[in-house]
Structures are given as C-alpha cells and as structure tokens.
Design an enzyme around this catalytic site. Structure first.
Site, short mmCIF file in Angstrom:
data_model
loop_
_atom_site.label_atom_id
_atom_site.label_comp_id
_atom_site.label_asym_id
_atom_site.label_seq_id
_atom_site.Cartn_x
_atom_site.Cartn_y
_atom_site.Cartn_z
N SER A 210 37.47 38.00 27.64
CA SER A 210 37.62 37.60 29.03
C SER A 210 39.00 36.99 29.24
CB SER A 210 36.48 36.64 29.43
OG SER A 210 36.40 36.51 30.82
N GLU A 330 29.80 44.90 33.13
CA GLU A 330 30.35 43.55 33.17
C GLU A 330 29.85 42.74 34.37
OE1 GLU A 330 32.38 42.19 30.94
OE2 GLU A 330 33.34 43.83 29.85
N HIS A 423 28.71 40.88 31.14
CA HIS A 423 29.89 40.16 30.69
C HIS A 423 29.49 39.03 29.74
CE1 HIS A 423 34.03 38.91 30.79
NE2 HIS A 423 33.73 37.70 31.21
#
Length: 516
Positions: A210, A330, A423
């Site tokens: 990320s 995600e 995610h």
C-alpha cells in the site's frame, strides 16, 4: 575483514540459542535481543536508527555504552491509527521520537556472504501504521533463511507537510518528504549494521505494501536511495501518488488557518501540541479520502527530482529487479463505496466521465460486458484505477531496465467469499500471521486455515527466493517475466495467468503513452 565479522557473528549466534539473551554490537552501541526456539529465529525490536526532530531530516541516533534492551517494540509514530488498530489490533504507544526498527534473523551461522536482507515498509495511507504491528512479524520469513527488517517512519503532517518556510531553512530546499528521508536513513543504518546480524548489505530487497509499496517506488526514483537496496517488491502500491510543492503549499495555507499559525512562523508550527497536528488528519484516511489527502511524498527537487513514473521510464532504477502486483479486489472493503457507490449504469457513467473525459465510453462498454451489477463494475474500476493498474504499470516500466515480474493475488477466504481478494489480504498470507486479530476470522476453520497455508508457503518461497536470487520461484513454479504475455496468479492453486494489464488497464496504457 568480512571473514572476521562472520566469525564473530557465528559465535554470538551460537551462544544465543543456549543463553538467556543475545548481545550484538551496532555502530551506536550493543543491543540485546531474544530467541524464538519454535522457529530458531533471533529477534531485536525497537532499535533506534535515527532521531526525529520536527520537520527536520532524521538526525543520527544516540550512542549508548550500556546494552540496549531490544526485546520489546519501540514507540509508534504519532497518528490516529490504522483500521486494524481501531478494530483492536496491536499498536505501540506513540512518540515523536519514533524512528526505530525491528530485526529477525536465523539463529544459525550465516553463509559466507551473509543472509539476504528484506526491508519492509508498512502501509497506512502515509498517515498510520507501524513496523511493530503484529501482522508484520518477520519470524516466519526469517526462518526461510533471510534477515527481515521492519521500521517506522514519520506519518501525516509530521512526515509529509510541505511549508515554504521549511524549504527556505533547508540547505537543499527540501520539504514535504520527512517520511521518505526516514526510510532512507533506515536503509543507511542497515548498510552500516546488518552484517552484525548475519545479513548481507550487498543483497538488500526493499518491499512494501500500500503506502509502503508507493514508498518503494518513490525510493526507486530517488537519487538519495541509489545503491541502498538491490531488488524491490511493490505490493498494491504503484508510482503515481506524489504531489508537487505547489499543491503542498496550497494545502499548507488551508491548514495554517486551521491551526492558527502563519505559514512563515516555524516557531509557532513547532510549538503546536502533537494532538493539534493529528487533528489535521481525517479519522478515516483510506479509499477516496486517501486520494485527496495532502500527506504524500512531494516533488521537492532533492528527495524526488521527477515523478517516479518518469524516473522508472528513464531508467533511474536500472539493474534493480522488480516484483510488483496487487490483489484482484482491492476495493471490495471500501465502506463508502458500498453505501454511496453507483447502483445504476447511468450513475457509473457519470463517475467514469468525470475521471476519464476522453475514454469513458469505451471503458463503460467494457465494464458492462464484464459485469451484470454496476456496483461490482465500480469496485473493479476503483481497484484498477487506484492500486491494481499503477502496480502492474511499475513492473512494465521497469522491465525495460531490469528483470521484472507481475503477480495478482486472487485468493479469497472461503468463509467470506464476498470480500474477495481485498486490500491488505496479502499481509497475513505473506508473513504467516493468520492468527493475528482481526485477520484470524478469515482462517477460523481448519479447512480455511489449510487453504491459506498453501498460499502462504507459496508466497514466502517466491518472495524469499526473489530476495536471494532475483527470480521469484516456489518449487517448480517460477514467475513469468513481464513481456511474456503472462503474470503470476497467487491462490490455493497458484500458476500462470494471461497478463491482465491489456484488458483491465487499457485506459492507463493510453494515458501513459503506450506502455507495452
């Protein structure tokens, strides 16, 4: 000299397995670590690698003659926290003096050249997180024969606020990149000290997820980080989230009104209570809020002298093998998308047109062919726009300058299939921290855990072998090179898949001038 160093390391490591503690000499003084007999791994936590002074480059850490007890995590950087912490996950107490790192290393004599080193940068939208979160425990990766390092870096306004007065006082005219400077300082500490922990400073892999993956790409582009790492892994990150100083200064003017300090009054800014600075950060910083957040790396002409995408295209990171990828879904856990996402194709059309004025019609047609539900199409679009395509795009750009590999995680928990490959799902799978709250519920049955372990074993071998040799391999399975027409699919049955970039990212390709 190297042979002597390894001899000392072997003696120390051997003593550690039998004794109550382990002492290793660093350039700042001795540190005492601990031993995990279940995995035969040594650990050191909370080692200061630099000292943070508000809106200044990281200073050298203090020197200590007495051994530093490094068996417990150090403080986290000031923040409102990440979602896992708000759900009850562990986050250490916070302090502005938060620049510390953690090390896990095999409790075995290292090979003559030393163990490969893997340095991890945590995510959290550049506003939250810590290298000491339990999900990032490096024990299992280290047990595969690598040295694992996790670290803290300054966050939010303390890490990424850009002020004209700060640029004026800096000898390099730099501002807005204090968090990146921290990461670079940590990599320099690794170069100075990792040999004492059995690691090879000439074989360092930088990996992050990320915002950590975005940081990896920024450091690939930064002239200050050149030579500090030799391979890179970008997980759900990409190279597009940087800001100009002009954008940063506009946001700073708005923030100045909120905190009551004139832009040029650094004494006022530096005297603000840290809580006043944290209140400048939205309570929830993921999803759409992240896209608008001012707290990102800046093109300051010193730490970053050009956008990372341009830097990769020009070969700034030539010779650095790259493994880059993302999770297939995600955006599935983005709460506001569930609540406010488009429920009709006309509503999705309006959103696509706003973001892509010239290509929205073709994009809409493709999504209507792929999905029955416009909300599912919207999840896919946001996944591809924000994280999926930028990550795969980095691999395609780097392929012209070094071996480059792309992957897609398609695994989903059989207990929560609607969540998809959301995610952050790659984190407990990669680190093997399935039992860490709140992830444990995804693997709560024996069958779900067995499936997850298959993915974990594959990912760990791929990542470790990439760190060791530059080629991601797990047994017979070797990741295909970018340009072969294939990517690596990670699931309970991992293997090759057709390269998804042409279909899922065709609009990014046209925007970026025909990335192949």
């Amino acid at each position: 000299m190297k042979r002597f160093g390894w001899g000392v390391a072997c003696l120390v490591l051997g003593w550690a397995a039998a004794g109550p503690g382990l002492f290793v000499a660093t350039t700042e003084g001795p540190v005492r670590g601990g031993y995990d007999p279940a995995h035969n791994v040594l650990y050191f936590r909370g080692i200061p690698y630099a000292k943070a002074e508000r809106w200044k480059p990281p200073a050298p850490p203090p020197v200590h003659e007495r051994p530093l007890d490094a068996r417990a995590p150090g403080p986290a950087c000031p923040q409102r926290g990440v979602i896992t912490a708000r759900l009850g996950g562990f986050l250490p107490e916070q302090s502005e003096d938060c620049l510390n790192l953690n090390i896990w290393t095999p409790a075995l004599p290292p090979p003559p050249e030393g163990w490969p080193v893997m340095v991890f940068l945590h995510g959290g939208s550049f506003t939250g997180g810590s290298g000491s979160e339990a999900v990032y425990d490096g024990t299992q990766l280290a047990a595969h024969g690598v040295v694992v390092v996790t670290l803290n870096y300054r966050l939010g306004p303390l890490g990424f606020l850009a002020l004209p007065a700060l640029a004026a006082e800096d000898p390099h005219g730099s501002t807005g990149n204090y968090g990146l400077l921290d990461q670079i300082a940590a990599l320099r500490w690794v170069q100075r000290n990792i040999r004492a922990f059995g690691g090879n400073p000439e074989n360092v892999t930088l990996f992050g997820q990320s915002a950590g993956g975005m940081s990896v790409c920024s450091l690939m582009a930064s002239p200050l980080a050149k030579g500090l790492f030799h391979k890179a892994i970008i997980q759900s990150g990409g190279c597009v989230y940087v800001r100009t100083l002009e954008e940063g200064y506009r946001d700073a003017a708005r923030l100045a009104e909120a905190v009551g300090c004139a832009l040029e009054d650094l004494a006022c800014w530096r005297s603000l209570p840290v809580q006043a600075l944290l209140e400048m950060v939205p309570e929830e910083t993921a999803g759409e809020v992240f896209l608008q957040s001012p707290y990102k790396p800046h093109l300051d002409g010193y730490v970053l002298d050009r956008p990372p995408l341009e830097a990769l295209r020009a070969g700034r990171a030539a010779g650095v093998p790259l493994l880059a990828g993302a999770n297939a879904d995600e955006w599935r856990l983005e709460l506001f998308s569930f609540v406010f996402g488009p429920r009709a194709w006309s509503a999705l059309q309006d959103r696509l047109r706003a973001n892509l004025p010239e290509g929205w019609a073709e994009l809409l047609a493709r999504y209507r062919a792929r999905f029955e539900d416009p909300l599912d199409a919207y999840f896919a679009y946001q996944t591809e726009r924000v994280l999926f395509c930028p990550s795969l795009e980095a691999a395609r750009l780097q392929a012209a300058h070094a071996p480059s590999y792309a992957y897609v995680l398609t695994y989903r928990s059989p207990l929560f299939t609607e969540m998809g490959s959301f995610h952050g799902l790659d984190l407990p799978l990669l680190f093997g921290t399935h039992q860490v709250w709140p992830f444990w519920s995804l693997f709560a049955t024996a069958d779900a855990y067995r499936q997850a372990r298959r993915v974990t074993e594959t990912m760990q071998r791929l990542w470790v072998n990439f760190a060791r040799t530059g080629v991601p391999r797990s047994g017979w399975l070797e990741a295909p090179r970018v340009g072969s027409g294939f990517a690596l699919r990670l699931d309970t049955r991992s293997g090759w898949m057709p390269d998804p970039y042409p279909e899922r990212c065709f609009w990014r390709q046209s925007q970026q001038g025909g990335i192949r």
